[in-house]
Structure formats: structure tokens, C-alpha cells
Design an enzyme around this catalytic site. Structure first.
Site, mmCIF file in Angstrom:
data_model
loop_
_atom_site.group_PDB
_atom_site.id
_atom_site.type_symbol
_atom_site.label_atom_id
_atom_site.label_comp_id
_atom_site.label_asym_id
_atom_site.label_seq_id
_atom_site.Cartn_x
_atom_site.Cartn_y
_atom_site.Cartn_z
ATOM 1 N N GLU A 126 42.774 34.653 43.353
ATOM 2 C CA GLU A 126 42.524 35.911 42.630
ATOM 3 C C GLU A 126 42.866 37.089 43.539
ATOM 4 O O GLU A 126 43.419 38.098 43.116
ATOM 5 C CB GLU A 126 41.054 35.984 42.230
ATOM 6 N N HIS A 130 41.441 41.315 33.343
ATOM 7 C CA HIS A 130 40.299 40.551 32.832
ATOM 8 C C HIS A 130 39.017 41.346 33.046
ATOM 9 O O HIS A 130 39.005 42.396 33.675
ATOM 10 C CB HIS A 130 40.213 39.157 33.474
ATOM 11 N N HIS A 188 39.797 45.300 34.622
ATOM 12 C CA HIS A 188 40.520 45.556 35.869
ATOM 13 C C HIS A 188 41.514 44.407 35.991
ATOM 14 O O HIS A 188 41.579 43.557 35.096
ATOM 15 C CB HIS A 188 39.565 45.628 37.070
ATOM 16 N N HIS A 190 44.462 41.778 38.525
ATOM 17 C CA HIS A 190 44.828 41.129 39.787
ATOM 18 C C HIS A 190 46.282 40.656 39.746
ATOM 19 O O HIS A 190 46.823 40.379 38.687
ATOM 20 C CB HIS A 190 43.941 39.903 40.045
ATOM 21 N N ASP A 220 51.024 36.128 32.234
ATOM 22 C CA ASP A 220 51.622 37.214 33.015
ATOM 23 C C ASP A 220 51.761 38.485 32.182
ATOM 24 O O ASP A 220 52.264 38.454 31.055
ATOM 25 C CB ASP A 220 53.005 36.784 33.538
ATOM 26 N N HIS A 221 51.326 39.604 32.771
ATOM 27 C CA HIS A 221 51.344 40.897 32.079
ATOM 28 C C HIS A 221 50.542 40.822 30.778
ATOM 29 O O HIS A 221 50.901 41.431 29.768
ATOM 30 C CB HIS A 221 52.786 41.375 31.844
ATOM 31 N N CYS A 251 32.716 43.781 37.817
ATOM 32 C CA CYS A 251 33.593 42.995 36.930
ATOM 33 C C CYS A 251 33.151 43.091 35.478
ATOM 34 O O CYS A 251 33.860 42.642 34.582
ATOM 35 C CB CYS A 251 33.620 41.534 37.371
#
Lengths: 144, 144, 144, 144, 144, 144
Positions: free
Chosen positions: B129, B14, B39, B41, B79-80, B33
Site C-alpha cells: 500500500e 479507497h 484518499h 495510493h 487501476d485509476h 482512513c
């Protein structure tokens, strides 16, 4: 000989993709990691240095110094970055930022700086991609 | 009333960016950010349902069913993935994928599906996060 | 040489009991673990393989493949099982399922399958019985 | 050869201060750790012993015995203590209680007692000062 | 209403002692914690604020700002300090620095500063003394 | 009002089986948990008491006393036991030892003993079956 480890974390994006392959072959080899929009991780990096504790300070190395070295040599390049797009060793498809390759790259970034410290030497790098997956590298020494 | 929680993880990219702002203002508001290369998480999602344990099975809900609901309603979308580019609720700058907004979005995704289960209801969402930052949401009920 | 580790968990019952001993001697040697009704643990298994990262994929081994190998060779036999009653290497009092012996048994189960992969080899097994107790085994190589 | 580890924790105070130095030099070398009012940590100690599992019990050493040895040799001297004031090896400014020196001191305390056990030997000490900082020591053997 | 939590850690010394009591009564009430040489802990502090996410930024509060508030209001007074000797609310035997009282004191330190932020309010403090012991406080609101 | 929590662990075996059902229906409802040879877990129990800190000691309750209560009321019945065979509330198929039912049973075991303490009362029970699954119960008060 004492082995002293400092842990740090960084948050980064990456994906796995080989330009020489078709989309199908990339998907087959890399599964969901082949999504070129990227996904990301909270990586944990463990940096281990080896040496004799100084008889006066009791330190193998100064942990504040080691924190600054890790920040300068690794985190400034990887944290809050897209590894495939922004880290020079992975950019332009040169090398895929797998956990294995990140461990080797972190070693290469840290080894000269840590050796400068006089006496102590870099001994081991461990990189966690998730709590269930991690890679270790010890440079020339090979064995764990 | 018993509160039963199932934890799941997803890895996503994100960034934080407001198109109506200058690059300077984005950098000022969002710091590192604001890097549009993104980047990422390893997010941890805790889904809590409330209800009475079934007198025969002793279950508030079937945990395998709850795992499948979380997979279908949240993980398949997050996810991914790159949340800003691929998750419909965050795409095209509609909403920033902050920890707070991800918690609300996960609630909105899960609440109808969990309510279908008869008896039990969604009670609380917690999203980590990193290990040091998490958000909780309880829907209309407001209070923790 | 890179060392890549994948972690997995399994939930199993066990007890410690030697048929050649009296109940008193079993109680003395094994304490509460001698309760033949059994007790159980969430075991954590760490499987480490050693090898060179493939120059194209950056993988020592494919982590999805490794997950499947662990599932097939170890988890299918141990997870949600009673180790003394259902795992062939421990059944009929042949061997007690201590953390030490589980580590050796997991090595013996995984070593041929991992060696098949060409290039990489099994390097280390770590088994946690609880967060405070774990055993490591490296096969013929002996040393940590 | 199997390596069996038992983890224990102790809570202790310490500070870093060299009487031969000025206050300024102490502050420069030790930062906030030079505060002679002391600060403290929840230390985690991992004690690893090496040996062959007993063919009957499956134990390298009896874990209850090992727990008692750690309690008697280390925790009774360090837990709920001020290391600089109460632990003989650190008292009167003899040695600074750094993570490195605590690892060596714990080795020296445990090595004779563990060797008494016949067969097994002390193999590795790991001491965590925080979750991000730890030291390892292996005695004469040196290498990790 | 969203609840956003930031975690921080601090390392401090403390002891439990009531000047109005004999040494025997102190030892009876406080056990090993009555050692006036002090012992210490790595404390973990979780600070939860409640509010609505800003429609533009998606933040309940800016997490960097919250980190700075925690640093300024709590960590600067507690981290690498002896709580009984250096923290004004506990000094001179005014109040014992138990986990419970540290949670209340952290609330009192943080509540005005967080309320200044406009909109959000302090909702909950959780303090861990060890991984097995923690206290929560919600101010006037009382209930968890 | 302060909420003070003490964590404890116990290792136990269990299985899920309803005598009134066929083997097929048990397998369908309970999956691998229907294996009557049993499997087991390291359970984590969090016991939260609510009250005002004593003005002299700063304690809501004495944590050593609370540890002893948990040991006597819960761990002595559950730790290193087979819950279906040895815990009276689950024996003879009366009730299945699901995470939900263990949380309620632990509440019922602890609530009278904690209420005896004068002032403090039991506020919340949390039981983890694994790190990914946990149940909470607050008795008559219902809501989290």
C-alpha cells in the site's frame, strides 16, 4: 550556501475534469484520469531550503521544525484527503491538482512559513506523483 | 521448482467505513482512513508463479503473457479506479479494500487464469500500500 | 516556470573499445568494459521539460505525449539493442556509448521533438547506467 | 558541459553536543541526537564533476579514478568511524557533523583532488543522512 | 492466513569486539567493525504478523497499533542509541549486536506483545543493516 | 535458525535464441529478446544462507567471506560478460540465460562453496533481471 532537503509523503485522491468541456473532450484530454470516482497516489514531497549553516548548531534550519512546518502547512491539508474536494486551492474546479500545480501550491503554502525562520529561504519544491513522474518549482527564481 | 515474480503498479482511491457503525466508531477504528471523500495510493502488486522452467525456453511462464494476465485480471479493474465504488468485490460495502483484502482479491482474480497456463501455478501475492506496509497471501497453502 | 520529469528505462548492451589502440591500451583505459563480447545495463532515463502549466489542463506537457515521444525517439533505438552495433550515433566506432555520451545523444534525439510541442522546451537529461553512476546534460545552457 | 555523478556510501557514528551549553540546552536543541553515546547512519555521498567528455574515451573523468579519489579522500576518513572522535574537521568539538557540515567537509576534501584531474572540476556534493534528509553544496558557486 | 508487514527504521551505533580476545584477533575477526569508537547504520526493521483478516475491519491487526508496539518494544530501545552500550541484551559484552542477533532480539521483544493481540501472531522479522545485508528470523518455526 | 542475505550486482549481456527454430519462431517466442546482437541488464543477486549464529561472533557466516565467495563463484563468471558467449553453463546454446536459469545456475555455483563453510547452508537464491522481474530458487527443498 547550503541546500537542505526534507522528504515527506502523503496519500491523496484526485481526478482531472473541466466542467466547461463535454465528457468526450475530458476523456480525450485526461484519459483514465478523467474518472470522476477518483483514483489516488502516494505523493512524495521534497522541500529544499537554502541558507548558511549556523556556526554553533551546524543547521541551516532545524529539521524537526521543518518537519512540523511541512506537516502543518501541507500534509494537514493534503494527506488522506481528496484534493479536488478538500484542498481549498483545488476545490470547486478552481485549478486541477496536476503534479505541476501541486508543486506550485506546496511552494505557496510553504514559502511564507519558511521565510519566517530568519536567514533561510525556500529554494525548491519537488513533487513525485509516482516514481516515474515528478515536477519541480523554484518560485520567482525560475531556473533549476 | 522455481518461483518467478512479476511486479505491477496501480493507482487507486479507497476509504474505510462500516455502515453499521456510527461516525464516531468509524473514526475511532479507521482514523484518517474513514474520510469518505477518499484518499489514494500507488499500490505495488507482486505476482509469483511456481513451476519448472521449460527445458527449451527456460521460462516458467512467458513474462509477456503474465503481464497481460495481470493487466486483464487485476489492473483493468483497479487501476485509476475508486476501489469502494468500482471494484465489484469491494462495492456496496461488501468488503473493505484493506491491503489484506486486496491481496486475497488479487489472488482470487489471478489464480484461475494462471492455473490455465498448464504446469505453473499461482504461488504468492504481495501487495504494497506504501513502501512501509504490505500484505502477502498464498491461498490454501497458508504458510509463507 | 515548472520543470516536469518523466522517467523511462531501457536495457542495452555496450562495450568500450578504440580501434586505433592496441588491446593492451584498450584494457588499460577501459578495464572490464573493453570486453568486446559486450556487457549490458538497465539504463534509467529522466527527461525534464520546462514551461508554464496550461491554465486549463494544468499540464506543462501531456505526460502521455511525452511518454510516446521518449518511446519513439529514444527507446525504439536503444531498448533491447546493442548500442555499439545498432544505434547510428555509436555505430562503427564513431562515438563510445558512455553514460555521458548517451545523455548527449538522448538530448539530441529529444530536443527537436519536445520543442515542437509549443511553449515547453527540453531542459535536462539524466541517464543512470547503474544506481551509483549517472550523467546530466542541459544542452547549450550548460549549467545545472 | 556534462555533469557526471558517482555515488558512494559510508557508515558512521555521530552525536550533536555543544560543550558551551548545559545538558538541558543541548537536549532542547538537539533532541535524541544529543545522546553522547552516539548513534549512526548509512550515509550516501553523491559526487558530481563537470567537464567536457574526452573525444576519444567519452569520459568526463575516469569513473574508476573517481571511485579511488572518493575512497582515499572521504571514505578512508569517515567509513566505519565515529565522526566526532575520528574525523579531524569535527574532532574536539570544532564543528558538529551535521548533514550540512559533512557536505561542506566532503567538498573541501574532494575539490583539490578532483581539480588536479585537468579539465573537469567538482560541481556538486549531495549527502544523504537518511532517505528523507539530504544536503547539497556547490562551493563558491552557491546556487543549485 | 494473511501475512501483514510493517516497516520501521532506526539509527544506531555499534561495534564488534570480544573482550576475551586480543586486539589483533578482534581486528582479524571483525575488520573495520572492531573500531571501538563505533560506527553506525540506518537499520530497517520489517515486522510480519500472521492471522486472518477480521471480517468487519478487514485487518489482521490494526496497523496503528502495530506501529505503536514496534515503537514501544524496539525503537525506544534502539533508535538513536549505541547498541553495545545502551540496549540491555547487548550491553556489557553479553552478545554482539550483529544483524543476526538484532533480528532475534527484535523477535524476542515483539513476540509477547504481538501475541497479546488475540488471533494474530508474530511470523517473521527481517532486519536490514544496509541495503545489501539483511537477516530474517521466524522463531521456533525455523524455516523461511 | 537465522537466514542471512547478501546482495550483489552484475552487469551482463544476453539474448534468447533457439538454433532448432526458424527466425520467425524465435521472434514469436522471445520478442525483442531474440535480437542476437544482444541486450543487457544490471542483475541483482541475493544469496541467503541459513544457520545458527556463532555464540561468540554472532555471525551465521562471515559476510566478508560470503562476499568473496559470491565474487569468486558467480561475479567473476557473469559480471561484464556476455552470458550466452562466455558463461560455460549457457555457452553454445546449451541453456538459455533466462532469469529462472540464472537463479538455478547461481545456486549450483554457490551451493558447494557455501556448504564448505561448516554449519551454514545455502538456503535461497533470488535474481532480479529488472526491478519488476525476479526468480527464486531453493534447490532440493523446493518450496519458498
Amino acid at each position: 550556501m547550503i541546500f537542505l532537503t526534507r522528504r515527506a509523503t502523503f496519500s491523496a485522491s484526485h481526478y482531472y475534469w473541466n466542467d466547461a468541456w463535454s465528457a468526450e473532450r475530458n476523456a480525450q484530454a485526461f484519459g483514465r484520469c478523467a474518472n470522476r470516482n477518483s483514483h489516488g497516489h502516494n505523493y512524495t514531497l521534497e522541500v529544499t531550503v537554502a541558507g548558511e549553516p549556523d556556526p554553533v548548531t551546524g543547521f541551516v534550519v532545524d529539521l524537526k521544525w521543518l518537519k512540523d512546518v511541512i506537516e502543518r502547512e501541507v500534509l494537514s491539508a493534503y494527506d488522506h484527503r481528496h484534493l479536488n474536494l478538500e484542498a481549498p486551492e483545488f476545490a470547486a474546479g478552481k485549478l486541477l491538482p496536476t503534479t505541476e500545480n501541486i508543486a506550485i501550491a506546496a511552494w505557496n503554502r510553504l514559502q511564507p512559513a519558511v521565510t519566517d525562520a530568519g536567514g533561510a529561504r525556500l529554494s525548491r519544491i519537488r513533487v513525485y506523483e509516482t516514481s516515474d513522474i515528478f515536477a519541480e518549482y523554484r518560485g520567482e527564481r525560475g531556473e533549476l
